[in-house]
Design an enzyme around this catalytic site. Structure first.
Site, PDB file in Angstrom:
ATOM      1  N   ASN A  13      11.055   9.689  -2.187  1.00 28.18           N
ATOM      2  CA  ASN A  13      10.913   8.515  -1.314  1.00 28.18           C
ATOM      3  C   ASN A  13      10.282   7.428  -2.170  1.00 28.18           C
ATOM      4  O   ASN A  13       9.091   7.460  -2.439  1.00 28.18           O
ATOM      5  CB  ASN A  13      10.019   8.843  -0.113  1.00 28.18           C
ATOM      6  CG  ASN A  13       9.689   7.596   0.690  1.00 28.18           C
ATOM      7  OD1 ASN A  13      10.377   6.584   0.589  1.00 28.18           O
ATOM      8  ND2 ASN A  13       8.626   7.671   1.495  1.00 28.18           N
ATOM      9  N   LYS A  15       9.797   4.377  -1.510  1.00 28.28           N
ATOM     10  CA  LYS A  15       9.040   3.363  -0.744  1.00 28.28           C
ATOM     11  C   LYS A  15       9.444   1.960  -1.189  1.00 28.28           C
ATOM     12  O   LYS A  15      10.592   1.734  -1.535  1.00 28.28           O
ATOM     13  CB  LYS A  15       7.536   3.598  -0.878  1.00 28.28           C
ATOM     14  CG  LYS A  15       7.143   5.058  -0.663  1.00 28.28           C
ATOM     15  CD  LYS A  15       5.672   5.247  -0.517  1.00 28.28           C
ATOM     16  CE  LYS A  15       5.340   6.737  -0.518  1.00 28.28           C
ATOM     17  NZ  LYS A  15       4.144   7.042   0.215  1.00 28.28           N
ATOM     18  N   HIS A  98       9.095   8.030   8.993  1.00 24.80           N
ATOM     19  CA  HIS A  98       8.030   8.166   7.995  1.00 24.80           C
ATOM     20  C   HIS A  98       6.727   7.615   8.569  1.00 24.80           C
ATOM     21  O   HIS A  98       6.734   6.626   9.310  1.00 24.80           O
ATOM     22  CB  HIS A  98       8.407   7.414   6.702  1.00 24.80           C
ATOM     23  CG  HIS A  98       7.502   7.761   5.573  1.00 24.80           C
ATOM     24  ND1 HIS A  98       6.267   7.175   5.417  1.00 24.80           N
ATOM     25  CD2 HIS A  98       7.639   8.655   4.565  1.00 24.80           C
ATOM     26  CE1 HIS A  98       5.689   7.697   4.346  1.00 24.80           C
ATOM     27  NE2 HIS A  98       6.494   8.598   3.809  1.00 24.80           N
ATOM     28  N   GLU A 100       4.498   5.864   7.369  1.00 22.43           N
ATOM     29  CA  GLU A 100       4.230   4.441   7.072  1.00 22.43           C
ATOM     30  C   GLU A 100       4.980   3.548   8.046  1.00 22.43           C
ATOM     31  O   GLU A 100       4.497   2.466   8.413  1.00 22.43           O
ATOM     32  CB  GLU A 100       4.586   4.133   5.604  1.00 22.43           C
ATOM     33  CG  GLU A 100       3.536   4.742   4.664  1.00 22.43           C
ATOM     34  CD  GLU A 100       4.047   5.115   3.282  1.00 22.43           C
ATOM     35  OE1 GLU A 100       5.119   4.645   2.888  1.00 22.43           O
ATOM     36  OE2 GLU A 100       3.357   5.897   2.603  1.00 22.43           O
ATOM     37  N   GLU A 170       4.770  16.082   6.935  1.00 24.26           N
ATOM     38  CA  GLU A 170       3.940  15.261   6.064  1.00 24.26           C
ATOM     39  C   GLU A 170       2.613  14.927   6.760  1.00 24.26           C
ATOM     40  O   GLU A 170       2.553  13.983   7.563  1.00 24.26           O
ATOM     41  CB  GLU A 170       4.664  13.949   5.739  1.00 24.26           C
ATOM     42  CG  GLU A 170       5.963  14.146   5.012  1.00 24.26           C
ATOM     43  CD  GLU A 170       6.291  12.948   4.127  1.00 24.26           C
ATOM     44  OE1 GLU A 170       6.437  13.145   2.927  1.00 24.26           O
ATOM     45  OE2 GLU A 170       6.339  11.815   4.638  1.00 24.26           O
ATOM     46  N   GLY A 176       0.046   9.907  -0.358  1.00 23.85           N
ATOM     47  CA  GLY A 176      -0.427   8.876  -1.284  1.00 23.85           C
ATOM     48  C   GLY A 176      -1.923   8.908  -1.537  1.00 23.85           C
ATOM     49  O   GLY A 176      -2.487   7.967  -2.089  1.00 23.85           O
ATOM     50  N   SER A 216       1.478  14.124  -1.476  1.00 23.87           N
ATOM     51  CA  SER A 216       0.884  14.335  -2.800  1.00 23.87           C
ATOM     52  C   SER A 216       1.404  15.587  -3.501  1.00 23.87           C
ATOM     53  O   SER A 216       0.670  16.221  -4.259  1.00 23.87           O
ATOM     54  CB  SER A 216      -0.648  14.356  -2.701  1.00 23.87           C
ATOM     55  OG  SER A 216      -1.130  13.113  -2.211  1.00 23.87           O
TER      56      SER A 216
HETATM   57  C1  PEP Z   1       5.887  10.187   1.057  1.00 30.12           C
HETATM   58  O1  PEP Z   1       5.888   8.964   0.917  1.00 30.12           O
HETATM   59  O2  PEP Z   1       6.668  10.713   1.843  1.00 30.12           O
HETATM   60  C2  PEP Z   1       4.952  10.981   0.257  1.00 30.12           C
HETATM   61  C3  PEP Z   1       4.903  12.267   0.438  1.00 30.12           C
HETATM   62  O3  PEP Z   1       4.189  10.291  -0.653  1.00 30.12           O
HETATM   63  P1  PEP Z   1       3.244  10.934  -1.807  1.00 30.12           P
HETATM   64  O4  PEP Z   1       4.043  12.040  -2.445  1.00 30.12           O
HETATM   65  O5  PEP Z   1       2.962   9.820  -2.719  1.00 30.12           O
HETATM   66  O6  PEP Z   1       2.035  11.475  -1.109  1.00 30.12           O
END
Ligand code: PEP
Length: 255
Positions: A13, A15, A98, A100, A170, A176, A216
């Site tokens: 992803n 972003k 997501h 976000e 998630e 992040g 992460s």
């Molecule tokens: C994501 O944006 O779905 C995500 C898992 O980000 P990160 O791996 O940076 O935590």
């Protein structure tokens, strides 16, 4: 539960990162590193990068996805992109729900469901994101929150359509932040999602559902997370922008 029934899927992803020229460069770096992957590899990129991403990955094993889509096919929705538009440019996957989008853009379980429906109706495969906030985990309501998100998102989705759904668990507190859920925490919730789907459909449908962990995940922790019986892949943010790290995660999923 038989993990071998399911396809492992590693999806990046990106972003709001990378111009078209940068996207080309990044995909050209990733492609040779993941060409022998024994899992599905997807890059979900910003809308403006879709065309160049599709061109750059043509003939490779990397599939391209978008990061969202609207529920209507067209209309007065300034700034939005519809599922038929994505299909028309050749996109296969779309991330929906997501955290976000939920946190910063007012996405709700109901609008997530509408977007899921539009994506399925237009032949796309959905990466459906669910996950709890830290306060919800601390309150002990992770299972209720994630089960509800899953149930509302899948409302009106048939068992046949479920084959084009990937659920990404998630935990919002792990996205992040560098804070990963432990492998056990990740597996517990992924298993709970599978039980929820078994309740909505049946055990066979749930057994075939790919459930990713995201939050992460990186080159160092991927193997332990992906070794869990109910974790079938990963949705990768930050590490998907680093070719070697992304490739290491793909390798861990290919074992
Ligand atoms: C994501 O944006 O779905 C995500 C898992 O980000 P990160 O791996 O940076 O935590």
């Amino acid at each position: 539960m038989n993990k071998t029934l399911r396809k492992a899927v590693i999806a990046g992803n990106w972003k709001m990162n990378k111009t078209p020229a940068e996207a080309k460069e990044l995909l050209e770096a990733i492609a040779p590193l993941v060409k022998d992957a024994d899992c599905d590899v997807v890059a979900c990129v910003p809308y403006v990068d879709l065309s160049v991403a599709l061109e750059t990955t043509a003939g490779s094993n990397i599939r391209i996805g978008a990061e969202n889509c609207h529920w209507e096919a067209s209309g007065a929705y300034t700034g939005e992109i519809s599922a038929p538009m994505l299909k028309a440019v050749g996109v296969d996957y779309v991330i929906i729900g997501h955290s976000e989008r939920r946190t910063y853009f007012g996405e709700t379980d109901v609008t997530v469901n509408k977007r899921v429906r539009a994506a399925l109706d237009n032949g796309l495969t959905v990466i459906l994101c669910v996950g709890e906030y830290l306060e919800q985990r601390e309150q002990g309501i992770t299972d209720e929150i994630v089960a509800m998100q899953t149930k509302v998102a899948l409302q009106g989705v048939s068992e046949a359509e479920l084959k084009r759904i990937i659920v990404a668990y998630e935990p919002v507190w792990a996205i992040g932040t560098g804070k990963t859920a432990t492998a056990e925490q990740a597996n517990e919730v992924c298993a709970m999602i599978r039980r929820t789907v078994a309740g909505l459909y049946n055990a066979q449908a749930a057994d075939g559902l790919t459930i990713q962990y995201g939050g992460s995940m990186n080159a160092k922790n991927a193997e332990e997370l992906l070794d869990q019986p109910d974790v079938d892949g990963g949705l990768i943010g930050g590490a998907s922008l680093k070719p070697e790290d992304f490739a290491a995660i793909v390798k861990a999923a290919s074992r």
